[in-house]
Design an enzyme around this catalytic site. Structure first.
Site, PDB file in Angstrom:
ATOM      1  N   GLU A 177       0.822  -1.217   0.000  1.00 11.48           N
ATOM      2  CA  GLU A 177       0.000   0.000   0.000  1.00 11.48           C
ATOM      3  C   GLU A 177       0.856   1.267   0.000  1.00 11.48           C
ATOM      4  OE1 GLU A 177      -2.811  -0.310   3.208  1.00 11.48           O
ATOM      5  OE2 GLU A 177      -3.863  -2.004   2.305  1.00 11.48           O
ATOM      6  N   GLU A 295      -5.040  -8.869   0.259  1.00 11.27           N
ATOM      7  CA  GLU A 295      -5.711  -8.511   1.507  1.00 11.27           C
ATOM      8  C   GLU A 295      -7.199  -8.402   1.207  1.00 11.27           C
ATOM      9  OE1 GLU A 295      -4.492  -5.255   3.970  1.00 11.27           O
ATOM     10  OE2 GLU A 295      -2.364  -5.557   3.545  1.00 11.27           O
TER      11      GLU A 295
END
Length: 537
Positions: A177, A295
Site C-alpha cells: 500500500e 488482503e
C-alpha cells in the site's frame, strides 16, 4: 410446484480455478496473529525444545493441516513498511525489542523469518514474504539468507540458526500500500515503480526463480496502475489490490445481515473493473501477469466512543457496557469480534466472484484473507485452545470439496433491488457509500472434478427467511444430471451464530448424505450454503 429459480450449468464454458485464491495472511504485532496465536512460548499447547519450532502452537498447526493452506503472506500488511528482517533472526534472547509504528505497539522479534518458515513447513504451505521495498540491499540479503545455496556470511548465519539448506521462498511482495500516506515509505507511483524495478532486478540476481507481487490500486483516478505497469509490468508476476467490506455492530448485538451478504457484489464489480483496467494496460505494454487480492475481509466496525474491545477467553469479545452510547458514526474496527454465519455467506459470495473471474484475461490467481488467525480470522486461538471460526468451514467447503474446473452457471433467481454498500468507503458525512443494484437470492458456482466424473454445484441462498426451490439443468437438459446428489450444507438457526471454545459447532459443515432430487429440483434453505455433488461415472 413451479421452481422459483433455474440453474443452468454449461460444460462447454470452462476454465481452471487457481488453488492459490484460498490463501491466507499473517501480520506481526497485530491483535494475536502471531504472539498468542500461531506462536505462544511457554504454552502447554506449543512445541518446546531448542529449535525454531519452539513456541509454535500445535493445536493451531493441526487445524491448519486439516484445512490445507496453499499460501500464507507475512509479515504484513502495514507492519511490513518498517520491518527489519535481521531483527528477527539469531538467538531470541539477543533480538532487539522495537517500537512498532504501524499498530502502535512493541515488537519482540521473537517470531522471525526462521520461525515463520518453520511454521510453513509444519503446516505444509507456500510462504509469501513481503518486503518494504525501501532498501535494495536489505531485500537482496533477505533473499540471500532464505534462498542462496552458496557459502556466504548470510548462508552461514542461516546454518547457525538451524537451517543449512535453502528455504526456496518463491513469492515476494514489493511493498505494501505504498500509495497511502499511512505507510512508512509512502511515495508516488513513479518513485515506487523505480524502486520496485531496482528491487526486482537485484533480488532476481540472487535467485532467478522468484515471483514478484507489486502494489496495485483499484481507486485509480491518479493513474497509479498505468505508471507502475508501464515501468515494471514485464518484471512482475502479480499486481496486488486490497478490498474490505464493512458491517456495523449495533448496541443490541444485531448486525446488518442483508448489507453483509450483498457486499460480495461490490467485490465482484471491483474485481472485474480492475481486471479490465490491468488487462488493457498489460496488452498495450506486452506484459503477462495476474492479479493478487492479497488482503481482503469484511470489517466489523463500531463507534469509537465504545469501550475498547478485549478478547474473551472463549473466543469472542469481552462483554462491555454500551447502553446509551451512540451507534454512529462507526469508525473503529473490532479486531476481536467473532465471524458469523452472515460473514460466511459473504465469503462464499467472494469465492463465487473469484471463480467467475478465473476465466478473464487477467485473472485473480492469488488471494489472501486478513487474517488466518484471531483478528477476525478463520481460526480463533486463546490460551485454553483453538477453534474453527464459522468462516473456516467456507474455506473447507470450497477448497476441499469443489472441483478445480469452473463451469458456467446461468442463474435465474428472485432478488431484491437495494442499495449495495461499497465496502468500507465513506462519504463526506462519514456514512457508508451505497449504490443501487439487484441482489439475487441465489448465487451459484458450478465446478467439475479433474477427472470429469463429478459435477459439484455450490449454491448460496442469501434470503434470510425463505427457502427457494430451483430447477437444475446440465447442458440445457434436465435429464443430464443424476437424480441423486450428495449434499453438504453450512447454515444455522441464527444468521449471527458464531463458534467459540464452548460452542465450537454452532456453525459447522453438515453432511446430509445422498438425497433424491424430484423433477431435477432442490429446495435451498434460507441463509445457507449448499453443495450438491453429482456422480457422472
Amino acid at each position: 410446484m413451479t421452481p422459483a429459480a433455474m440453474i443452468d450449468i454449461h460444460r462447454n464454458r470452462r476454465h481452471a480455478i487457481d488453488p492459490m485464491i484460498y490463501g491466507h495472511f499473517l501480520e506481526s504485532a497485530f491483535f494475536g496473529n502471531i504472539e498468542g496465536g500461531v506462536f505462544d512460548e511457554g504454552s502447554p499447547l506449543a512445541y518446546g525444545g531448542d529449535d525454531t519450532r519452539n513456541g509454535l502452537r500445535t493445536d493451531v498447526i493441526e487445524l491448519c493441516r486439516e484445512l490445507g493452506l496453499p499460501v500464507v503472506r507475512w509479515p504484513g500488511g502495514n507492519f511490513t513498511s518498517a520491518y527489519r528482517w535481521e531483527d528477527g533472526i539469531g538467538p531470541r534472547a539477543s533480538r532487539p525489542r522495537r517500537l512498532e509504528l504501524a499498530w502502535g505497539s512493541e515488537e519482540s522479534n521473537r517470531f522471525g523469518t526462521d520461525e515463520f518458515l518453520a511454521w510453513c513447513a509444519e503446516v505444509g504451505t507456500e510462504p509469501y514474504l513481503a518486503h518494504s521495498c525501501r532498501d535494495v540491499d536489505e531485500a537482496v540479503r533477505w533473499v540471500e539468507y532464505t534462498n542462496y545455496g552458496g557459502d556466504t556470511e548470510y548462508t552461514r548465519r542461516r546454518a547457525c540458526n538451524g537451517h543449512p539448506t535453502s528455504y526456496g521462498v518463491k513469492y515476494w511482495g514489493l511493498g505494501n500500500e505504498v500509495y497511502g500516506d499511512w505507510q512508512m515509505g509512502h511515495r508516488s507511483a513513479a518513485a515506487y515503480a523505480a524502486d520496485a524495478a531496482e528491487h526486482a532486478r537485484f533480488m532476481r540476481a540472487v535467485d532467478p526463480s522468484l515471483k514478484f507481487i507489486a502494489v496495485g490500486k483499484t481507486d485509480d483516478r491518479d493513474g497509479w496502475t498505468e505508471t507502475v505497469l508501464g515501468a515494471i509490468g514485464n518484471q512482475i508476476d502479480y499486481l496486488s489490490f486490497h478490498l474490505y467490506g464493512a458491517t456495523t455492530q449495533l448496541i443490541d448485538g444485531e448486525a446488518e445481515y442483508e448489507a453483509i451478504v450483498a457486499q460480495s457484489l461490490y467485490f465482484e464489480q471491483q474485481i472485474v473493473e480492475y481486471s479490465d483496467l490491468v488487462g488493457g494496460i498489460a496488452s498495450r505494454n506486452g506484459s503477462a501477469l495476474a492479479l493478487s487480492l492479497d488482503e481482503w475481509n469484511i470489517r466489523h466496525v463500531e463507534p469509537a466512543t465504545w469501550p475498547d474491545p478485549q478478547p474473551s477467553d472463549d473466543g469472542g469479545t469481552v462483554a462491555r457496557e454500551v447502553d446509551g452510547l451512540p451507534t454512529h458514526p462507526a469508525h473503529r474496527v473490532n479486531r476481536w469480534s467473532p465471524r458469523t454465519l452472515a460473514d460466511a455467506l459473504f465469503y462464499a459470495g467472494v469465492f463465487h466472484a473469484l471463480h467467475r473471474a478465473a476465466g478473464r484475461e487477467v485473472p485473480v490467481a492469488m488471494a489472501n484473507t486478513v487474517n488466518l488467525l484471531n483478528a477476525n480470522g478463520v481460526i480463533v486461538a486463546r490460551p485454553g485452545g483453538a477453534v474453527r471460526a464459522a468462516t473456516y468451514h467456507v474455506w473447507d467447503l470450497y477448497q476441499n470439496h469443489l472441483g478445480p474446473i469452473a463451469l458456467a452457471a446461468d442463474v435465474r433467481s428472485p432478488g431484491k433491488l437495494t442499495a449495495v454498500r461499497q465496502g468500507d468507503e465513506r462519504d463526506h458525512r462519514g456514512e457508508f457509500r451505497a449504490y443501487p443494484a439487484t441482489v439475487p437470492d441465489l448465487d451459484v458456482s458450478a465446478t467439475e472434478t479433474a477427472d470429469g466424473k463429478s459435477i459439484r454445484i455450490a449454491v448460496i441462498n442469501r434470503h434470510r427467511d425463505t427457502a427457494i426451490r430451483a430447477g437444475l439443468t446440465l447442458d440445457t437438459s434436465r435429464d443430464a444430471l443424476p437424480t441423486r446428489a450428495a449434499v453438504k450444507q453450512l447454515t444455522a438457526d441464527d444468521v449471527l451464530a458464531s463458534n467459540s471454545l464452548t460452542t465450537p459447532d454452532a456453525v459447522s459443515l453438515r453432511d446430509l448424505g445422498t438425497v433424491e432430487l424430484t423433477d431435477a429440483t432442490y429446495d435451498f434453505p434460507p441463509h445457507s450454503i449448499t453443495l450438491l455433488s453429482f456422480d457422472l461415472s
